[in-house]
Design a protein around this motif. Structure first.
Motif, PDB file in Angstrom:
ATOM      1  N   ALA A  77       0.843  -1.182   0.000  1.00  0.00           N
ATOM      2  CA  ALA A  77       0.000   0.000   0.000  1.00  0.00           C
ATOM      3  C   ALA A  77       0.885   1.241   0.000  1.00  0.00           C
ATOM      4  CB  ALA A  77      -0.897   0.006   1.251  1.00  0.00           C
ATOM      5  N   GLN A  78       0.438   2.255  -0.694  1.00  0.00           N
ATOM      6  CA  GLN A  78       1.198   3.488  -0.722  1.00  0.00           C
ATOM      7  C   GLN A  78       1.183   4.090   0.679  1.00  0.00           C
ATOM      8  OE1 GLN A  78       0.593   5.847  -4.273  1.00  0.00           O
ATOM      9  NE2 GLN A  78       0.561   7.678  -3.048  1.00  0.00           N
ATOM     10  N   ALA A 120       7.442  -1.267  -3.094  1.00  0.00           N
ATOM     11  CA  ALA A 120       6.482  -0.210  -2.774  1.00  0.00           C
ATOM     12  C   ALA A 120       6.248   0.695  -3.977  1.00  0.00           C
ATOM     13  CB  ALA A 120       6.987   0.614  -1.597  1.00  0.00           C
ATOM     14  N   TRP A 121       7.252   0.775  -4.873  1.00  0.00           N
ATOM     15  CA  TRP A 121       7.163   1.574  -6.091  1.00  0.00           C
ATOM     16  C   TRP A 121       8.033   0.923  -7.167  1.00  0.00           C
ATOM     17  CZ3 TRP A 121       9.186   3.312  -1.456  1.00  0.00           C
ATOM     18  CH2 TRP A 121       8.332   4.073  -0.646  1.00  0.00           C
ATOM     19  N   VAL A 122       7.633   1.094  -8.417  1.00  0.00           N
ATOM     20  CA  VAL A 122       8.450   0.723  -9.571  1.00  0.00           C
ATOM     21  C   VAL A 122       8.593   1.963 -10.445  1.00  0.00           C
ATOM     22  CG1 VAL A 122       8.530  -0.606 -11.715  1.00  0.00           C
ATOM     23  CG2 VAL A 122       7.871  -1.731  -9.586  1.00  0.00           C
ATOM     24  N   LYS A 123       9.823   2.239 -10.842  1.00  0.00           N
ATOM     25  CA  LYS A 123      10.136   3.426 -11.655  1.00  0.00           C
ATOM     26  C   LYS A 123      10.537   2.970 -13.056  1.00  0.00           C
ATOM     27  CE  LYS A 123      13.889   5.802 -10.515  1.00  0.00           C
ATOM     28  NZ  LYS A 123      14.788   5.836 -11.691  1.00  0.00           N
ATOM     29  N   ILE A 124       9.798   3.427 -14.072  1.00  0.00           N
ATOM     30  CA  ILE A 124      10.040   2.996 -15.445  1.00  0.00           C
ATOM     31  C   ILE A 124      10.825   4.092 -16.182  1.00  0.00           C
ATOM     32  CG2 ILE A 124       8.167   1.325 -15.609  1.00  0.00           C
ATOM     33  CD1 ILE A 124       6.433   3.508 -16.923  1.00  0.00           C
ATOM     34  N   GLY A 125      12.124   3.875 -16.269  1.00  0.00           N
ATOM     35  CA  GLY A 125      13.007   4.851 -16.891  1.00  0.00           C
ATOM     36  C   GLY A 125      13.673   5.734 -15.864  1.00  0.00           C
ATOM     37  N   ASP A 163       2.434  -1.752 -17.906  1.00  0.00           N
ATOM     38  CA  ASP A 163       1.488  -2.866 -17.889  1.00  0.00           C
ATOM     39  C   ASP A 163       2.092  -4.132 -17.287  1.00  0.00           C
ATOM     40  OD1 ASP A 163      -0.361  -1.214 -19.067  1.00  0.00           O
ATOM     41  OD2 ASP A 163      -0.107  -2.032 -21.094  1.00  0.00           O
ATOM     42  N   MET A 164       3.348  -4.412 -17.601  1.00  0.00           N
ATOM     43  CA  MET A 164       3.977  -5.623 -17.067  1.00  0.00           C
ATOM     44  C   MET A 164       4.257  -5.499 -15.577  1.00  0.00           C
ATOM     45  SD  MET A 164       3.966  -7.873 -19.419  1.00  0.00           S
ATOM     46  CE  MET A 164       2.344  -7.128 -19.642  1.00  0.00           C
ATOM     47  N   SER A 165       4.616  -4.300 -15.130  1.00  0.00           N
ATOM     48  CA  SER A 165       4.779  -4.091 -13.688  1.00  0.00           C
ATOM     49  C   SER A 165       3.456  -4.352 -12.969  1.00  0.00           C
ATOM     50  CB  SER A 165       5.262  -2.666 -13.413  1.00  0.00           C
ATOM     51  OG  SER A 165       5.330  -2.426 -12.024  1.00  0.00           O
ATOM     52  N   LYS A 166       2.365  -3.830 -13.536  1.00  0.00           N
ATOM     53  CA  LYS A 166       1.048  -4.008 -12.914  1.00  0.00           C
ATOM     54  C   LYS A 166       0.576  -5.458 -12.987  1.00  0.00           C
ATOM     55  CE  LYS A 166      -0.029   0.253 -11.651  1.00  0.00           C
ATOM     56  NZ  LYS A 166      -0.341   0.648 -10.251  1.00  0.00           N
ATOM     57  N   GLN A 167       0.993  -6.185 -14.020  1.00  0.00           N
ATOM     58  CA  GLN A 167       0.570  -7.576 -14.124  1.00  0.00           C
ATOM     59  C   GLN A 167       1.169  -8.397 -12.985  1.00  0.00           C
ATOM     60  OE1 GLN A 167      -0.188  -9.195 -17.862  1.00  0.00           O
ATOM     61  NE2 GLN A 167       0.561 -11.236 -17.408  1.00  0.00           N
ATOM     62  N   PRO A 178       0.064  -5.739  -8.975  1.00  0.00           N
ATOM     63  CA  PRO A 178      -1.089  -4.904  -9.340  1.00  0.00           C
ATOM     64  C   PRO A 178      -1.266  -3.656  -8.481  1.00  0.00           C
ATOM     65  CG  PRO A 178      -1.700  -7.231  -9.248  1.00  0.00           C
ATOM     66  CD  PRO A 178      -0.328  -7.138  -8.693  1.00  0.00           C
ATOM     67  N   SER A 179      -0.849  -3.733  -7.214  1.00  0.00           N
ATOM     68  CA  SER A 179      -1.116  -2.623  -6.310  1.00  0.00           C
ATOM     69  C   SER A 179       0.076  -1.684  -6.128  1.00  0.00           C
ATOM     70  CB  SER A 179      -1.533  -3.159  -4.935  1.00  0.00           C
ATOM     71  OG  SER A 179      -2.726  -3.915  -5.049  1.00  0.00           O
TER      72      SER A 179
END
Length: 331
Positions: free
Chosen positions: A24-25, A159-164, A193-197, A200-201
């Protein structure tokens, strides 16, 4: 969404391995540090003392300053160079597991290159360089899906994913250059989309540099938004000091308000030889970002001794191995 056609390595096959519940954030303001150099520094015999001069695990010392989150970069096919290589997904996942076991949240940052990408450099991984856009899009789906499953295998839900990383001019240039906004957006949406797959949260960040140059940040975000770009948080790098902090914070607030996405300062730092200035500027960022409802601040590689990395941005005195007063900016 195109289906992935990849063979996942042994580290990612066991998708049933127990992992954290979806992250959770956090409501509390996040105080964090990027310590991606830690394993390579330890392998070369470097260590860190606390403010009392007692040698301790780095995560233990950081927690004493109220730091609750660790940022880790990852590269696609890195070299074995200690300062400019390593950080492949397996090593990154192992360090993420170590941070989790220390009670820290984890931010995973994809550079989409084999070494540093930044505001001035956005080179694709060598293995992708000759690909068409459609081939690179599939490579992005495969890479992020595989990488997130490796992280999951090690029992970590980021807790977070950073794309780029500092993608003002795009990613994987020239294919994903901002001058080709539909392709840039397509590549980043594949990563989203792949991070969320897999997670998801977990909120996904895009990351822009130099919010003092508001037009540069807006140029990217407008192009990304207008082409259907998906993101949850706007990550910003700023190493501003002294009197520069207040106008940068004002721009950060404008960015948050304009795009309806919360802002997080994912990189901060300053000269190791000016620790009081770095401390006071850090305090100003923390209070300013808190003030408009931003999410947090990360110090970039505070443990990085100049003799290891040839950088001047650090918050540890190499002579004493103790943290400088710069770290007090978190207190």
């Amino acid at each position: 969404m195109r289906r992935r056609s990849l063979l996942i390595g042994s580290a990612a096959v066991a998708l049933g391995v127990a992992a954290d519940p979806p992250a959770a954030q956090a409501a509390a303001f996040v105080k964090g540090a990027d310590v991606s150099w830690l394993p390579q520094m330890e392998a070369k015999g470097y260590y860190w003392n606390n403010s009392a001069g007692v040698r301790q695990d780095l995560f233990t010392i950081l927690k004493g300053y109220g730091i609750t989150a660790i940022s880790l970069r990852t590269w696609v096919n890195p070299s074995s160079d200690p300062a400019n290589g390593h950080c492949g997904i397996e090593e990154t996942a192992q360090l993420a597991q170590r941070a989790k076991n220390a009670g820290m949240q984890v931010l995973i940052g994809f550079h989409f290159g084999d070494t540093w990408n930044s505001v001035g450099v956005q080179n694709p991984p060598a293995a992708w360089a000759g690909m068409s856009y459609s081939q690179m899009l599939q490579a992005m789906y495969d890479y992020v899906y595989h990488s997130c499953n490796v992280i999951k295998y090690y029992g970590v839900t980021p807790a977070w994913v950073k794309i780029g990383n500092e993608t003002n001019s795009g990613i994987c240039k020239p294919t994903g250059s901002i001058s080709k906004p539909a392709q840039m957006t397509g590549l980043l949406n594949a990563a989203y989309d792949m991070s969320k797959q897999v997670f998801p949260s977990t909120p996904v960040l895009v990351h822009l540099a130099q919010p003092q140059n508001l037009a540069s940040v807006q140029n990217f975000l407008n192009a990304y938004r207008d082409n259907g770009g998906r993101w949850d948080i706007t990550g910003l790098s700023s190493y501003g000091q002294g009197g520069n902090v207040a106008p940068i914070v004002a721009n950060m607030k404008t960015i948050q308000t304009s795009y309806g996405k919360p802002v997080m300062q994912v990189e901060y730092g300053g000269p190791v030889g000016k620790p009081t200035q770095v401390r006071d500027s850090l305090k100003a960022f923390v209070s300013g970002i808190k003030g408009f409802g931003g999410l947090g601040t990360f110090f970039w590689e505070p443990e990085g001794y100049p003799s290891f990395n040839n950088y001047n941005s650090s918050a540890w005195d190499e002579a004493t191995r103790r943290p400088t007063v710069a770290m007090d900016g978190f207190l």
